[in-house]
Design an enzyme around this catalytic site. Structure first.
Site, mmCIF file in Angstrom:
data_model
loop_
_atom_site.group_PDB
_atom_site.id
_atom_site.type_symbol
_atom_site.label_atom_id
_atom_site.label_comp_id
_atom_site.label_asym_id
_atom_site.label_seq_id
_atom_site.Cartn_x
_atom_site.Cartn_y
_atom_site.Cartn_z
ATOM 1 N N LYS A 71 50.858 44.951 47.957
ATOM 2 C CA LYS A 71 51.755 43.872 47.497
ATOM 3 C C LYS A 71 52.864 43.644 48.528
ATOM 4 O O LYS A 71 53.258 42.508 48.800
ATOM 5 C CB LYS A 71 52.344 44.222 46.136
ATOM 6 N N GLY A 124 44.517 43.102 39.046
ATOM 7 C CA GLY A 124 43.244 43.384 38.372
ATOM 8 C C GLY A 124 43.466 44.110 37.065
ATOM 9 O O GLY A 124 42.720 43.923 36.089
ATOM 10 N N ASN A 125 44.524 44.911 37.001
ATOM 11 C CA ASN A 125 44.824 45.641 35.777
ATOM 12 C C ASN A 125 45.292 44.720 34.661
ATOM 13 O O ASN A 125 45.199 45.063 33.492
ATOM 14 C CB ASN A 125 45.895 46.708 36.037
ATOM 15 N N LYS A 164 39.745 49.891 49.987
ATOM 16 C CA LYS A 164 40.071 49.153 48.748
ATOM 17 C C LYS A 164 39.506 49.895 47.535
ATOM 18 O O LYS A 164 38.291 50.083 47.418
ATOM 19 C CB LYS A 164 39.461 47.753 48.840
ATOM 20 N N LYS A 188 43.562 40.656 46.872
ATOM 21 C CA LYS A 188 43.933 39.359 46.290
ATOM 22 C C LYS A 188 45.386 38.983 46.600
ATOM 23 O O LYS A 188 45.727 37.800 46.616
ATOM 24 C CB LYS A 188 43.681 39.329 44.785
HETATM 25 N N1 CP Z 1 40.727 42.152 44.861
HETATM 26 C C1 CP Z 1 41.865 42.778 44.458
HETATM 27 O O1 CP Z 1 42.843 42.889 45.188
HETATM 28 O O2 CP Z 1 41.833 43.301 43.178
HETATM 29 P P1 CP Z 1 42.937 44.234 42.499
HETATM 30 O O3 CP Z 1 44.224 43.491 42.457
HETATM 31 O O4 CP Z 1 42.388 44.506 41.130
HETATM 32 O O5 CP Z 1 43.021 45.486 43.326
#
Ligand code: CP
Length: 321
Positions: free
Chosen positions: A282, A17-18, A135, A220
């Site tokens: 991750k 997301g970054n 989250k 994600k």
């Molecule tokens: N949905 C999600 O995992 O977003 P980020 O990678 O920004 O945390």
């Protein structure tokens, strides 16, 4: 090391997301377009080779801002539910990435198509994550600001790895990526497919197959691992803000990992080397991918996509011998 001819021709790339909305931008449209452009340039070496490519992306910073923006305007405009906020973020980010990657390809004389698919992802209605929000989404706040926001908006707020306080929302595990066959069909015809953005819109499905959105943001990286496993793709490239995974991070004995086996990374994870808000998800995704039949998960910096794939950098997590 692998030559260009040896890098895998079927690949899922997960970008954080970054990478689409870093902490150091306020988030104007122009800023987001410029960041999408940089991301496209980083991915260009992979987009220009003949391959089957699925790209997923995070949405944490963006979806958090969408939720915050609507709280600020709720006296005039009714706020949307969290699944719709995820859809808004997936649509917006997917649009920016799709356009930026296609433009970068065109500027290099390549007519390859990029499609961004709205993706629903089924979760379990009884997932314990609904009772324990973990989250992180949206911007960082001081502890005092976080306490005020929590009181005013009834939001759960938590400290994120020494970086500040953030909104936390439920993050159930992905069980099924809807219409994955469409992703498969498109990548097989050469289209680069952006799918599962922001982990996908979280939905539950009843016995008749009727789907309903639920309030959550799916990780994600886990969705990326699931997509790769279902499509029988051997390698998952997770691109983030650091070149390699480290153990004892931030300590005098910090050590970057180059190649580790599944059992080795699980042991490091059990020892608590990977914080839940940053590297932890991750690593969870890499483990899920390898346990689901994947051959190699690579974690590296967004700007090192091709060198990481060639084995010149990154942390490579591989099956046990
Ligand atoms: N949905 C999600 O995992 O977003 P980020 O990678 O920004 O945390």
């Amino acid at each position: 090391m692998r030559t260009l001819n040896e890098v895998p021709r079927r690949l899922v790339i997960a970008i954080g997301g970054n990478a689409v909305h870093p902490e150091d931008i306020s988030g104007t449209s122009d800023e987001q377009k410029a960041v999408a452009r940089q991301t496209a340039e980083a991915l260009l070496p992979l987009a220009q080779i003949d391959n089957e490519l699925v790209i997923t992306h995070g949405n944490g910073p963006v979806v958090g801002k969408i939720m915050m923006r609507q709280m600020l305007t709720m006296s005039r405009i009714p706020p949307m539910s969290m699944d719709i906020c995820v859809a808004h973020s997936q649509g917006g980010i997917g649009y920016l990435l799709m356009q930026a990657i296609e433009n970068a390809l065109r500027e290099n004389g390549n007519q390859r198509h990029v499609a961004s698919l709205l993706t629903q992802v089924e979760v379990d209605a009884d997932d314990p994550a609904f009772r324990n929000p973990t989250k992180f989404v949206g911007p960082f706040f001081s502890e005092e600001e976080a306490k005020n926001i929590s009181k005013e908006l009834n939001w759960a707020m938590r400290e994120d790895s020494g970086r500040g306080w953030r909104h936390v929302v439920p993050s159930p595990k992905p069980k099924h990526v809807c219409d994955i066959s469409l992703v498969d069909a498109l990548v097989k015809r050469g289209t680069i497919v952006i799918a599962g953005g922001g982990g996908g819109m979280p939905v539950i499905r009843d016995a008749k197959g009727v789907r309903t959105g639920v309030p959550a943001v799916i990780d994600k990286d886990l969705t990326s691992a699931h997509i790769a496993n279902v499509l029988d793709i051997d390698e998952l490239l997770i691109l983030t803000a650091v070149p390699r995974v480290a153990v004892n991070f931030g300590k005098s004995n910090q050590k970057e990992l180059t190649e580790v086996t599944l059992d080795e990374i699980k042991a490091y994870h059990r020892e608590g080397h990977f914080p839940p808000g940053s590297m932890g998800p991750k690593i969870d995704a890499a483990i899920r991918f390898l346990e689901g039949g994947g051959k190699r998960a690579i974690i590296s910096h967004l700007d090192h996509a091709m060198p990481a794939l060639r084995g010149e950098t990154g942390t490579h997590i591989v099956q046990n011998p």
